[in-house]
Design an enzyme around this catalytic site. Structure first.
Site, mmCIF file in Angstrom:
data_model
loop_
_atom_site.group_PDB
_atom_site.id
_atom_site.type_symbol
_atom_site.label_atom_id
_atom_site.label_comp_id
_atom_site.label_asym_id
_atom_site.label_seq_id
_atom_site.Cartn_x
_atom_site.Cartn_y
_atom_site.Cartn_z
ATOM 1 N N TYR A 4 67.747 34.112 118.729
ATOM 2 C CA TYR A 4 67.477 35.301 117.856
ATOM 3 C C TYR A 4 68.693 35.373 116.948
ATOM 4 C CZ TYR A 4 63.969 36.757 121.599
ATOM 5 O OH TYR A 4 63.009 36.974 122.363
ATOM 6 N N PHE B 269 56.200 41.844 123.390
ATOM 7 C CA PHE B 269 55.249 42.557 122.480
ATOM 8 C C PHE B 269 54.372 43.771 123.138
ATOM 9 C CE2 PHE B 269 54.699 38.563 119.465
ATOM 10 C CZ PHE B 269 55.887 38.763 119.020
ATOM 11 N N PRO B 270 55.264 44.493 124.082
ATOM 12 C CA PRO B 270 54.457 45.756 124.939
ATOM 13 C C PRO B 270 53.951 46.783 123.789
ATOM 14 C CG PRO B 270 57.076 45.804 125.076
ATOM 15 C CD PRO B 270 56.744 44.392 124.429
ATOM 16 N N GLY C 56 54.559 44.203 119.141
ATOM 17 C CA GLY C 56 55.555 43.273 118.385
ATOM 18 C C GLY C 56 55.462 43.596 116.949
ATOM 19 N N PRO D 240 52.522 46.715 115.010
ATOM 20 C CA PRO D 240 52.352 47.608 116.184
ATOM 21 C C PRO D 240 50.938 47.992 116.513
ATOM 22 C CG PRO D 240 53.914 48.521 114.377
ATOM 23 C CD PRO D 240 53.328 47.091 113.873
ATOM 24 N N LEU D 241 50.925 48.309 117.840
ATOM 25 C CA LEU D 241 49.617 48.507 118.383
ATOM 26 C C LEU D 241 48.761 49.768 117.688
ATOM 27 C CD1 LEU D 241 50.205 48.925 122.146
ATOM 28 C CD2 LEU D 241 48.778 47.260 121.050
HETATM 29 N N1 LIG Z 1 59.147 35.067 125.274
HETATM 30 C C1 LIG Z 1 59.017 35.005 124.055
HETATM 31 O O1 LIG Z 1 58.347 34.156 123.418
HETATM 32 C C2 LIG Z 1 59.160 36.329 123.272
HETATM 33 C C3 LIG Z 1 58.599 36.654 122.081
HETATM 34 C C4 LIG Z 1 58.669 37.917 121.432
HETATM 35 C C5 LIG Z 1 59.641 38.626 122.063
HETATM 36 N N2 LIG Z 1 60.123 38.510 123.334
HETATM 37 C C6 LIG Z 1 61.062 39.589 124.059
HETATM 38 O O2 LIG Z 1 60.255 40.831 124.019
HETATM 39 C C7 LIG Z 1 61.019 41.980 123.623
HETATM 40 C C8 LIG Z 1 59.956 42.953 123.101
HETATM 41 O O3 LIG Z 1 59.224 42.576 121.964
HETATM 42 P P1 LIG Z 1 59.516 43.058 120.414
HETATM 43 O O4 LIG Z 1 60.692 43.713 120.185
HETATM 44 O O5 LIG Z 1 59.228 41.968 119.525
HETATM 45 O O6 LIG Z 1 58.116 44.032 119.949
HETATM 46 P P2 LIG Z 1 57.677 45.325 120.912
HETATM 47 O O7 LIG Z 1 58.564 45.704 121.808
HETATM 48 O O8 LIG Z 1 56.237 45.280 121.218
HETATM 49 O O9 LIG Z 1 57.722 46.249 119.560
HETATM 50 C C9 LIG Z 1 58.891 46.441 118.760
HETATM 51 C C10 LIG Z 1 58.681 47.081 117.390
HETATM 52 O O10 LIG Z 1 58.141 48.268 117.681
HETATM 53 C C11 LIG Z 1 58.894 49.160 116.972
HETATM 54 N N3 LIG Z 1 59.296 50.398 117.953
HETATM 55 C C12 LIG Z 1 59.836 50.399 119.197
HETATM 56 N N4 LIG Z 1 59.969 51.769 119.573
HETATM 57 C C13 LIG Z 1 59.333 52.384 118.705
HETATM 58 C C14 LIG Z 1 59.008 53.776 118.617
HETATM 59 N N5 LIG Z 1 59.478 54.872 119.545
HETATM 60 N N6 LIG Z 1 58.381 54.317 117.502
HETATM 61 C C15 LIG Z 1 57.939 53.677 116.426
HETATM 62 N N7 LIG Z 1 58.251 52.353 116.437
HETATM 63 C C16 LIG Z 1 58.704 51.696 117.569
HETATM 64 C C17 LIG Z 1 60.191 48.554 116.617
HETATM 65 O O11 LIG Z 1 60.785 49.147 115.546
HETATM 66 P P3 LIG Z 1 62.185 49.613 115.345
HETATM 67 O O12 LIG Z 1 63.352 48.964 115.382
HETATM 68 O O13 LIG Z 1 62.288 50.581 114.137
HETATM 69 O O14 LIG Z 1 62.146 51.017 116.574
HETATM 70 C C18 LIG Z 1 59.608 46.908 116.518
HETATM 71 O O15 LIG Z 1 59.119 46.881 115.074
HETATM 72 C C19 LIG Z 1 61.745 41.124 122.284
HETATM 73 O O16 LIG Z 1 62.925 42.186 122.033
HETATM 74 C C20 LIG Z 1 62.227 40.022 122.911
HETATM 75 O O17 LIG Z 1 63.354 40.077 124.023
HETATM 76 C C21 LIG Z 1 59.970 37.294 124.041
#
Ligand SMILES: NC(=O)c1ccc[n+]([C@@H]2O[C@H](COP(=O)([O-])OP(=O)(O)OC[C@H]3O[C@@H](n4cnc5c(N)ncnc54)[C@H](OP(=O)(O)O)[C@@H]3O)[C@@H](O)[C@H]2O)c1
Length: 290
Positions: A66, A215-216, A219, A222-223
């Site tokens: 990252y 991507f809960p 990702g 957004p859902l």
């Molecule tokens: N193993 C793998 O291959 C892999 C791949 C991808 C990710 N990951 C891990 O999984 C974690 C979670 O995935 P992710 O961060 O990509 O996606 P995510 O948690 O599904 O979604 C993050 C997105 O949602 C937004 N968000 C979060 N809370 C919000 C709220 N209350 N209201 C509005 N928007 C909101 C964030 O924007 P804001 O910043 O504006 O809040 C960001 O754009 C990552 O941080 C990483 O550690 C692992």
């Protein structure tokens, strides 16, 4: 074994001998656009990480890819020396190219280098949990993980890693890993609308192994679902809250690592994940992904 009492939604889970809050935090959103380079606002990124600790969260998910190297350095700057209760989970097996791609790097020497780079960037002597990241940006891909996973198991035997996991893995690869060394978690893509791993989650729950959906919240996209929005409106909650609460209620072995670059969103997500969904609401939500 450490004990930990928490008022965070979902309570705690034990990864091997490490107790973590089921509500964790993923750092990927702290890097620059496309997960490349530094954050737009360095101080805000540090503030998010400090808020994670202030809220009582004890599970942070990261990767040296990252940025690359950006989020690990932010974690160290914001939080080192780390609270004893904090467990940082990292992943190895992919690097970054100049175009921002994520080419695999899974030769034993790549993995040894990656483990040492994570130790150095985070300022640790032992990594609590390392996931072997498989597949590619499209998702899991079939094929043996024996060579890279054996290399990680060797680094574990050398005392550089406490626990192992796999990420972006097929069920066959999960089983193959378990035949080589115990795993404490699987980190794959999963959310309300993307339910590929339903059977795997239930099998892992029976074995006491954590399932950590990435991507809960959808990702990078957004859902979005009219059914989700309708239920959220009825509950006077946000769709994000409902999506996180649904995951916590889906199975006790699910750990959350939602990402955000905003302290306000982090607080909102913690508060929202505690929403209690009725059986009827769960049935309605189940239909979204089927
Ligand atoms: N193993 C793998 O291959 C892999 C791949 C991808 C990710 N990951 C891990 O999984 C974690 C979670 O995935 P992710 O961060 O990509 O996606 P995510 O948690 O599904 O979604 C993050 C997105 O949602 C937004 N968000 C979060 N809370 C919000 C709220 N209350 N209201 C509005 N928007 C909101 C964030 O924007 P804001 O910043 O504006 O809040 C960001 O754009 C990552 O941080 C990483 O550690 C692992």
């Amino acid at each position: 074994m450490s004990t930990l009492s928490t008022s965070l939604p979902g309570g705690t889970w034990t990864l091997g001998d490490l107790t973590v809050t089921r509500f964790g935090y993923g750092t990927m959103q702290l890097a620059g656009p496309g997960v490349m380079g530094p954050p737009a606002d360095h101080d805000s990124a540090l503030a998010v990480l400090r808020e994670v600790i202030d809220l009582g969260i004890t599970h942070i998910d990261t990767a040296d890819a990252y940025g690359p190297r950006v989020t690990n350095q932010l974690i160290r700057e914001a939080l080192h020396p780390y609270p004893e209760s904090l467990h940082i989970v990292t992943k190895v097996g992919a690097i970054r190219d100049e175009q921002g791609g994520w080419p695999p790097a899974r030769k034993p020497e790549d993995l040894r280098r990656a483990v040492h780079e994570n130790l150095e960037a985070l300022g640790l002597e032992v990594l609590d949990l390392v996931n072997l990241r498989l597949g590619d940006a499209r998702g899991p891909r079939p094929g043996s993980l024996a060579e890279p996973f054996e290399a990680l198991a060797e680094l574990q035997q050398q005392g550089l890693i406490r626990h192992l996991g796999v990420s972006n893995a097929t069920p066959e690869q999960v089983a193959e890993a378990q035949a080589i060394a115990p795993i404490v978690c699987v980190q794959n893509m999963y959310n309300l609308a993307y339910r590929q791993d339903d059977a795997l989650i239930d099998e892992l729950a029976e074995e006491g192994i954590a399932y950590v959906p990435f991507f809960p919240l959808g990702g990078f996209s957004p859902l979005q679902s009219s059914a989700l929005s309708a239920i959220a409106a009825r509950l006077d909650a946000t769709p994000m809250s409902v999506a996180l609460a649904w995951l916590l209620q889906r199975s006790p072995n699910i750990l959350l690592i939602p990402g955000t670059s905003s302290v306000a969103h982090l607080r909102e997500n913690v508060a929202g994940a505690g929403l209690s969904l009725s059986d009827e609401e769960l049935t309605e939500l189940d239909k979204i992904g089927h």
